[in-house]
Design a protein around this motif. Structure first.
Motif, short mmCIF file in Angstrom:
data_model
loop_
_atom_site.label_atom_id
_atom_site.label_comp_id
_atom_site.label_asym_id
_atom_site.label_seq_id
_atom_site.Cartn_x
_atom_site.Cartn_y
_atom_site.Cartn_z
N VAL A 168 -18.20 -84.97 7.11
CA VAL A 168 -18.23 -83.95 8.16
C VAL A 168 -17.70 -82.64 7.60
O VAL A 168 -16.88 -82.62 6.68
CB VAL A 168 -17.40 -84.36 9.41
N ASP A 169 -18.19 -81.53 8.16
CA ASP A 169 -17.66 -80.21 7.83
C ASP A 169 -16.61 -79.77 8.85
O ASP A 169 -15.81 -78.89 8.57
CB ASP A 169 -18.78 -79.17 7.81
N GLY A 170 -16.63 -80.36 10.03
CA GLY A 170 -15.66 -79.96 11.03
C GLY A 170 -15.90 -80.62 12.37
O GLY A 170 -16.73 -81.51 12.51
N MET A 171 -15.13 -80.14 13.34
CA MET A 171 -15.22 -80.65 14.71
C MET A 171 -15.64 -79.51 15.61
O MET A 171 -15.14 -78.39 15.48
CB MET A 171 -13.87 -81.21 15.14
N HIS A 172 -16.58 -79.77 16.50
CA HIS A 172 -17.10 -78.75 17.41
C HIS A 172 -16.96 -79.28 18.83
O HIS A 172 -17.83 -79.98 19.33
CB HIS A 172 -18.56 -78.46 17.09
N GLY A 173 -15.84 -79.00 19.43
CA GLY A 173 -15.63 -79.36 20.82
C GLY A 173 -15.05 -80.75 21.03
O GLY A 173 -15.15 -81.62 20.19
N SER A 174 -14.41 -80.88 22.17
CA SER A 174 -13.83 -82.15 22.57
C SER A 174 -13.81 -82.21 24.08
O SER A 174 -13.94 -81.18 24.76
CB SER A 174 -12.42 -82.31 22.01
N MET A 175 -13.66 -83.41 24.61
CA MET A 175 -13.58 -83.59 26.05
C MET A 175 -12.48 -84.61 26.33
O MET A 175 -12.41 -85.65 25.65
CB MET A 175 -14.92 -84.10 26.59
N VAL A 176 -11.61 -84.32 27.29
CA VAL A 176 -10.53 -85.22 27.66
C VAL A 176 -10.69 -85.60 29.12
O VAL A 176 -10.86 -84.73 29.98
CB VAL A 176 -9.15 -84.55 27.44
N ALA A 177 -10.64 -86.90 29.40
CA ALA A 177 -10.71 -87.39 30.77
C ALA A 177 -10.10 -88.78 30.84
O ALA A 177 -10.33 -89.61 29.95
CB ALA A 177 -12.16 -87.43 31.25
N ASN B 105 -16.53 -84.28 18.83
CA ASN B 105 -17.86 -84.09 18.25
C ASN B 105 -17.71 -83.59 16.83
O ASN B 105 -17.18 -82.50 16.60
CB ASN B 105 -18.66 -83.06 19.06
N TRP B 106 -18.18 -84.36 15.85
CA TRP B 106 -18.08 -84.02 14.43
C TRP B 106 -19.42 -83.51 13.94
O TRP B 106 -20.47 -84.04 14.29
CB TRP B 106 -17.66 -85.25 13.63
N PHE B 107 -19.41 -82.46 13.08
CA PHE B 107 -20.65 -81.84 12.64
C PHE B 107 -20.70 -81.62 11.14
O PHE B 107 -19.68 -81.65 10.46
CB PHE B 107 -20.87 -80.49 13.34
N THR B 108 -21.92 -81.38 10.64
CA THR B 108 -22.14 -80.85 9.30
C THR B 108 -22.91 -79.54 9.46
O THR B 108 -23.62 -79.34 10.45
CB THR B 108 -22.96 -81.80 8.40
N ARG B 109 -22.76 -78.65 8.47
CA ARG B 109 -23.50 -77.38 8.48
C ARG B 109 -24.88 -77.59 7.90
O ARG B 109 -25.03 -78.27 6.88
CB ARG B 109 -22.76 -76.32 7.67
N ARG B 110 -25.88 -76.98 8.51
CA ARG B 110 -27.24 -77.10 8.01
C ARG B 110 -27.48 -76.10 6.89
O ARG B 110 -26.92 -75.01 6.87
CB ARG B 110 -28.23 -76.87 9.13
N PHE B 111 -28.33 -76.48 5.95
CA PHE B 111 -28.64 -75.61 4.82
C PHE B 111 -29.42 -74.37 5.23
O PHE B 111 -29.39 -73.35 4.55
CB PHE B 111 -29.42 -76.38 3.75
N ASP B 112 -30.14 -74.45 6.37
CA ASP B 112 -30.93 -73.29 6.80
C ASP B 112 -30.12 -72.34 7.67
O ASP B 112 -30.68 -71.52 8.39
CB ASP B 112 -32.22 -73.74 7.50
N SER B 113 -28.79 -72.39 7.58
CA SER B 113 -27.94 -71.44 8.30
C SER B 113 -28.03 -70.07 7.64
O SER B 113 -28.40 -69.95 6.47
CB SER B 113 -26.48 -71.90 8.30
N SER B 114 -27.69 -69.04 8.39
CA SER B 114 -27.67 -67.69 7.86
C SER B 114 -26.30 -67.08 8.15
O SER B 114 -25.46 -67.71 8.79
CB SER B 114 -28.77 -66.84 8.50
N GLU B 115 -26.09 -65.85 7.71
CA GLU B 115 -24.83 -65.17 8.01
C GLU B 115 -24.69 -64.93 9.50
O GLU B 115 -23.59 -64.89 10.02
CB GLU B 115 -24.74 -63.85 7.25
N GLU B 116 -25.81 -64.74 10.19
CA GLU B 116 -25.78 -64.46 11.62
C GLU B 116 -25.67 -65.73 12.47
O GLU B 116 -25.06 -65.71 13.55
CB GLU B 116 -27.04 -63.69 12.05
N VAL B 117 -26.29 -66.81 12.02
CA VAL B 117 -26.31 -68.05 12.80
C VAL B 117 -25.98 -69.23 11.90
O VAL B 117 -26.69 -69.49 10.93
CB VAL B 117 -27.71 -68.29 13.44
#
Length: 101
Positions: free
Chosen positions: A30-39, A46-58
């Motif tokens: 994983v590259d990081g965590m994007h959000g969580s929910m507590v209840a 939510n664990w994520f990886t960065r996509r290779f088709d990312s840009s500086e803007e997105v």
């Protein structure tokens, strides 16, 4: 289902044994965590990886997995990470001073 013993340690007067299935490998990068929910005393991360088709803007991210656990477990893991992160930082600084890194 096959398994192999990875680690044994003593803790709190009890022997703890960690096993890994030989039928599957659950290692996930994983590259990081994007959000969580507590209840209701439970947290979902939510664990994520960065996509290779990312840009500086997105920066495009792909959800790798979601983990769900009790808040007690989450706090224990957070304490574990904090303690081990400090030890790793100290070890890296020591290695750098000795010219190893």
């Amino acid at each position: 289902m096959g398994e192999r013993l990875l680690l044994t340690r003593e803790e709190g007067g009890k022997t703890l044994e960690l096993y890994q299935s030989t039928d599957q490998n659950l290692e996930v990068f994983v590259d990081g965590m994007h959000g969580s929910m507590v209840a209701s005393g439970v947290i979902k991360l939510n664990w994520f990886t960065r996509r290779f088709d990312s840009s500086e803007e997105v920066e495009k991210r792909d959800l790798v997995c979601q983990t769900t656990m009790s808040l007690e477990t989450f706090f224990n893991i957070a304490d574990y990470f904090s303690k081990h992160a400090e030890k790793i930082k100290a070890d890296l600084a020591s290695d750098k001073e000795e010219g190893k890194g």
